[in-house]
Design a protein around this motif. Structure first.
Motif, PDB file in Angstrom:
ATOM      1  N   VAL A   1      54.874 -47.771   1.652  1.00 52.99           N
ATOM      2  CA  VAL A   1      54.690 -48.978   2.465  1.00 52.99           C
ATOM      3  C   VAL A   1      54.871 -50.219   1.607  1.00 52.99           C
ATOM      4  N   SER A   2      55.208 -51.309   2.238  1.00 53.97           N
ATOM      5  CA  SER A   2      55.509 -52.546   1.514  1.00 53.97           C
ATOM      6  C   SER A   2      54.311 -53.109   0.764  1.00 53.97           C
ATOM      7  N   SER A   3      53.098 -52.713   1.135  1.00 52.94           N
ATOM      8  CA  SER A   3      51.921 -53.214   0.423  1.00 52.94           C
ATOM      9  C   SER A   3      51.733 -52.521  -0.926  1.00 52.94           C
ATOM     10  N   ASN A   4      52.434 -51.434  -1.163  1.00 53.77           N
ATOM     11  CA  ASN A   4      52.408 -50.778  -2.470  1.00 53.77           C
ATOM     12  C   ASN A   4      53.349 -51.552  -3.386  1.00 53.77           C
ATOM     13  N   PRO A   5      52.850 -52.099  -4.490  1.00 54.48           N
ATOM     14  CA  PRO A   5      53.714 -52.906  -5.370  1.00 54.48           C
ATOM     15  C   PRO A   5      54.965 -52.169  -5.858  1.00 54.48           C
ATOM     16  N   LEU A   6      54.859 -50.878  -6.149  1.00 52.00           N
ATOM     17  CA  LEU A   6      56.030 -50.134  -6.610  1.00 52.00           C
ATOM     18  C   LEU A   6      57.076 -50.027  -5.507  1.00 52.00           C
TER      19      LEU A   6
END
Length: 190
Positions: free
Chosen positions: A155-160
């Motif tokens: 998901v986009s909230s995961n920095p990687l």
């Protein structure tokens, strides 16, 4: 389209696409055996499914955007389903252990996994697309801890994921959503 609207659209579409369920295009008939492609430095069935789900979500979002111009919609439709498969593979390898990756590869490379992906992409009615046994098996895969980890990792909230997947996707979307003055949108990250 004004620059601010273009940037907002790109970010909204990207965020909703990365959070969308992983639907995927019908994969090419010769799908690699579980983990074979990934271990050889390639892209596995799981990463292709993630990529296709993201692209399918973006296509749907662009189609539903009242401000999107026909050329922008056509540009988004032209994005390959595997457009972010390579960075998705990197995120998967960095975020999931070997057992979870093998479980997911086994599912996505299986005939049921391919059928599931095709059905999700086409918004098929599960009651018509699957037997009761097939649907139960597909639902079990989607409820598995491995799948939940996959969702959390991509998901986009995961920095990687924002760095890898968003970093590849943003220039593609920027090319589709150029302003009238020829400048791309200002989307950053993922």
């Amino acid at each position: 389209m004004p620059r601010a609207a273009s940037s907002s659209l790109i970010l909204a579409v990207l965020a909703s696409a990365l959070l969308a369920p992983f639907a995927a295009a019908a994969l090419e008939p010769a799908v690699a055996k579980p983990d074979a492609a990934a271990s050889a430095g390639g892209v596995g069935a799981t990463a292709r499914a993630v990529s296709a789900g993201i692209v399918a979500g973006i296509r749907q979002g662009a189609q539903q955007d009242r401000n999107a111009k026909p050329a922008q919609i056509a540009c988004v439709r032209a994005l390959a389903y595997d457009a972010v498969a390579a960075p998705a593979q990197q995120v998967i390898e960095a975020s999931l252990d070997a057992q979870d990756r093998a479980y997911l590869e086994t599912f996505y490379a299986s005939p049921l996994g391919v059928k599931y992906q095709a059905a999700m992409l086409s918004n098929a009615d599960p009651d018509k697309a699957f037997s009761a046994e097939e649907w139960t098996q597909a639902q079990a895969a989607m409820a598995s801890p491995a799948y939940q980890k996959l969702r959390a990792a991509t998901v986009s909230s995961n920095p990687l994921a924002a760095q890898k997947i968003g970093g590849t996707l943003n220039p593609l979307l920027g090319a589709c959503f150029k302003d009238a003055d020829g400048q791309g949108g200002e989307a950053k990250g993922g």
